[in-house]
Design a protein around this motif. Structure first.
Motif, mmCIF file in Angstrom:
data_model
loop_
_atom_site.group_PDB
_atom_site.id
_atom_site.type_symbol
_atom_site.label_atom_id
_atom_site.label_comp_id
_atom_site.label_asym_id
_atom_site.label_seq_id
_atom_site.Cartn_x
_atom_site.Cartn_y
_atom_site.Cartn_z
ATOM 1 N N UNK A 242 0.861 -1.180 0.000
ATOM 2 C CA UNK A 242 0.000 0.000 0.000
ATOM 3 C C UNK A 242 0.897 1.230 0.000
ATOM 4 N N UNK A 243 0.794 2.022 -1.054
ATOM 5 C CA UNK A 243 1.712 3.153 -1.219
ATOM 6 C C UNK A 243 0.995 4.356 -1.804
ATOM 7 N N UNK A 244 1.606 5.522 -1.590
ATOM 8 C CA UNK A 244 1.161 6.756 -2.221
ATOM 9 C C UNK A 244 2.164 7.125 -3.299
ATOM 10 N N UNK A 245 1.667 7.441 -4.493
ATOM 11 C CA UNK A 245 2.523 7.854 -5.595
ATOM 12 C C UNK A 245 2.194 9.286 -5.981
ATOM 13 N N UNK A 246 3.205 10.161 -5.984
ATOM 14 C CA UNK A 246 2.955 11.514 -6.454
ATOM 15 C C UNK A 246 2.729 11.496 -7.968
ATOM 16 N N UNK A 247 2.481 12.655 -8.540
ATOM 17 C CA UNK A 247 2.110 12.738 -9.952
ATOM 18 C C UNK A 247 3.159 12.104 -10.859
ATOM 19 N N UNK A 248 4.437 12.422 -10.598
ATOM 20 C CA UNK A 248 5.523 11.914 -11.437
ATOM 21 C C UNK A 248 5.660 10.395 -11.313
ATOM 22 N N UNK A 249 5.588 9.899 -10.071
ATOM 23 C CA UNK A 249 5.732 8.464 -9.847
ATOM 24 C C UNK A 249 4.561 7.696 -10.440
ATOM 25 N N UNK A 250 3.347 8.269 -10.323
ATOM 26 C CA UNK A 250 2.164 7.621 -10.901
ATOM 27 C C UNK A 250 2.288 7.517 -12.417
ATOM 28 N N UNK A 251 2.832 8.561 -13.053
ATOM 29 C CA UNK A 251 3.027 8.537 -14.500
ATOM 30 C C UNK A 251 4.037 7.466 -14.888
ATOM 31 N N UNK A 252 5.094 7.339 -14.078
ATOM 32 C CA UNK A 252 6.116 6.323 -14.334
ATOM 33 C C UNK A 252 5.523 4.927 -14.197
ATOM 34 N N UNK B 218 23.269 5.558 -2.069
ATOM 35 C CA UNK B 218 22.332 6.063 -1.065
ATOM 36 C C UNK B 218 21.430 4.935 -0.577
ATOM 37 N N UNK B 219 21.227 4.881 0.730
ATOM 38 C CA UNK B 219 20.438 3.822 1.342
ATOM 39 C C UNK B 219 18.988 3.865 0.866
ATOM 40 N N UNK B 220 18.382 2.695 0.742
ATOM 41 C CA UNK B 220 16.977 2.614 0.350
ATOM 42 C C UNK B 220 16.058 2.657 1.560
ATOM 43 N N UNK B 221 16.637 2.743 2.751
ATOM 44 C CA UNK B 221 15.827 2.742 3.964
ATOM 45 C C UNK B 221 14.849 3.917 3.942
ATOM 46 N N UNK B 222 13.592 3.634 4.207
ATOM 47 C CA UNK B 222 12.580 4.673 4.236
ATOM 48 C C UNK B 222 11.886 4.897 2.906
ATOM 49 N N UNK B 223 12.412 4.319 1.820
ATOM 50 C CA UNK B 223 11.788 4.481 0.507
ATOM 51 C C UNK B 223 10.637 3.493 0.350
ATOM 52 N N UNK B 224 9.547 3.950 -0.266
ATOM 53 C CA UNK B 224 8.507 2.987 -0.608
ATOM 54 C C UNK B 224 8.849 2.381 -1.968
ATOM 55 N N UNK B 225 7.998 1.469 -2.406
ATOM 56 C CA UNK B 225 8.287 0.688 -3.607
ATOM 57 C C UNK B 225 8.501 1.565 -4.832
ATOM 58 N N UNK B 226 7.678 2.587 -4.969
ATOM 59 C CA UNK B 226 7.722 3.379 -6.189
ATOM 60 C C UNK B 226 8.784 4.471 -6.131
ATOM 61 N N UNK B 227 9.120 4.916 -4.959
ATOM 62 C CA UNK B 227 10.262 5.817 -4.830
ATOM 63 C C UNK B 227 11.543 5.081 -5.224
ATOM 64 N N UNK B 228 11.683 3.851 -4.758
ATOM 65 C CA UNK B 228 12.861 3.053 -5.110
ATOM 66 C C UNK B 228 12.889 2.774 -6.605
#
Length: 483
Positions: free
Chosen positions: A96-106, A157-167
């Protein structure tokens, strides 16, 4: 806008969308049923949430407090995004994640016929960013990335704290650019660094062939993912194979991370009968919605499915349906194990909330999430199929003791050169094995593992893996049709 209503609208927006992702499978299914009674209920939905959730006043008050009193001016959109991310974070659900406009487009672009990136499906398991499977012939596969590899750093850079779509957005990029991944892999004491050159990743999803064994013709269909055109291609290739007079069919979903529900549904409609649902959707109350094939009679020939730890989501739906409805054989190793249903809900600003709203069950009602599907016949590949990637920055020489030496020893052993020990210490026996390999590969015989030698070792391993006779799982599947 009244801040209390703003917060209410944010909460209500979770329930509006009709498009969805089905455990990594794109699906279209209305969340609310369209009938007169339901339409009347929908009309009063916001009022009901407002009256019953007075604690939302606290959220609105916090919003106003920060907006009006914080020492620095704060962007309203960032506060709203933060509120949404905070609510989703409390769920502790990696899907369950939130995607901003750019991430949603990706995310939307990733469903196209091709995209620029490394070609690997990723997920979050127990807080860890892991690779489900690299796509066939992708940069990720060529660089040696494997199912269950844990990504711990992206470009340092560490992936800690990133959600799936940020990563995912950090891994993807323009063709020709390089992303450096630090990987933690089972069997290695220390992380390894893998550099992957991004490239265009075409989504070619169906590959067919005819295998011959003991006078029989065995049809072979490999499905690498379930995309928009997969079912159509599968139908055409299956028709061609059947015209050849096949005595059996192998469906290979090894390394297949999933895809669209409609795609796997259309494929299963050609393979499984209607005596059981091929999949069941269960909501939070436990209500089950079964999906059935309309096929009345099974194929005249037997079917075997190849599975592995990279088979996830739609691949698991296919494997479970063929096993539990038709009684077909599964050969390989246990699958990935992903059985939840996510539904993305588009926001007005182009952003997106993807929320787990249900789970899927096998025809017999089993939930395989976190467990995977066990094969009927368990067959592991040779060890060198899972060989670690050797990427050197300096030569390896006698008396060194490190992780790269250990990887080189494992690779040499897999190729039959007998390095002796495999603990990472470069001894005389390892040096003799290196010399033997160099002689056979027509390289300068130095006993040192140079960059040139390491690249040649990896090329030889890749060639061995691609050699069909070395694919034990496939060979067992072919021979399983012997009369």
């Amino acid at each position: 806008m009244n801040r209390k209503w703003l917060v209410v609208i944010i909460v209500c927006s979770f329930l509006i969308g009709v498009g969805g992702t089905y455990s990594g499978i794109t699906w279209i299914v209305p969340y609310w049923k369209n009938n007169t009674a339901d339409n009347n209920t929908d009309a009063g939905q916001e009022t009901e949430i407002t009256s019953e959730n007075t604690s939302l006043d606290k959220v609105a008050k916090a919003y106003d407090l920060i907006q009006n009193s914080y020492i620095e001016k704060v962007d309203e959109s960032k506060l709203i995004q933060g509120a949404i991310q905070g609510m989703i974070g409390v769920l502790k659900d990696p899907y369950s994640v939130y995607m901003d406009k750019e991430t949603a487009a990706s995310f939307k672009d990733s469903m196209d016929s091709s995209f620029d990136g490394i070609g690997a499906q990723i997920a979050i398991e127990e807080g860890k960013l892991v690779i489900i499977s690299p796509i066939k012939n992708s940069p990720a596969e060529k660089a040696g990335l494997k199912s269950k590899d844990e990504i711990i750093n992206i470009d340092g850079k560490s992936v800690q704290g990133l959600d799936l779509y940020e990563a995912s957005s950090k891994i993807r990029g323009k063709k020709g650019t390089v992303v450096k991944l630090e990987i933690r892999r089972n069997g290695l004491a220390n992380p390894i660094n893998v550099s992957v050159t991004r490239d265009e990743v075409p989504i070619m999803t169906v590959f067919s062939d005819v295998k011959k064994n003991a006078g029989q013709k065995i049809g072979y269909l490999e499905i690498t993912s379930f995309s928009e055109g997969t079912a159509k291609d599968f139908t055409a290739e299956l028709k061609y194979l059947e015209q050849q007079g096949i005595d059996g069919l192998i469906v290979d979903v090894r390394g297949n991370p999933g895809g669209m529900l409609l795609s796997v549904q259309e494929i299963l409609g050609q393979l499984v009968t209607d005596k059981k649902p091929f999949v069941q959707i269960a909501d939070r109350e436990g209500n089950k919605n079964p999906y059935y094939s309309e096929l009345k009679k099974s194929k005249a020939y037997p079917i075997t499915v190849l599975i592995d730890e990279g088979s996830a989501s739609a691949s698991e739906i296919l494997a479970a349906a063929l096993k539990e409805v038709n009684g077909n054989t599964l050969i390989g190793v246990k699958t990935f194990g992903k059985g939840t249903v996510q539904q993305p809900v588009p926001m007005d600003d182009g952003s997106n909330i993807k929320l787990t709203m249900a789970k899927w069950l096998t025809p017999d009602g089993n939930w395989i999430h976190g467990k995977g599907i066990e094969p009927t016949i368990e067959v592991a590949q040779p060890a060198y199929f899972h060989a670690h990637t050797l990427q050197l920055e300096k030569d390896l020489v006698k008396d060194m003791n490190n992780e790269d030496v250990k990887i080189a020893q494992e690779l040499l052993k897999g190729l039959g050169y007998g390095p002796g020990r495999e603990d990472g210490y470069f001894d005389e026996q390892t040096e003799r094995a290196v010399r033997a390999f160099q002689a056979m590969a027509k390289l300068p015989v130095t006993g040192k593992i140079t960059v040139e030698t390491s690249e040649k070792i990896m090329d030889t391993i890749i060639a061995a893996v691609q050699e069909e006779d070395n694919d034990l799982q496939l060979q067992v599947a072919i021979k399983s049709f012997n009369k």
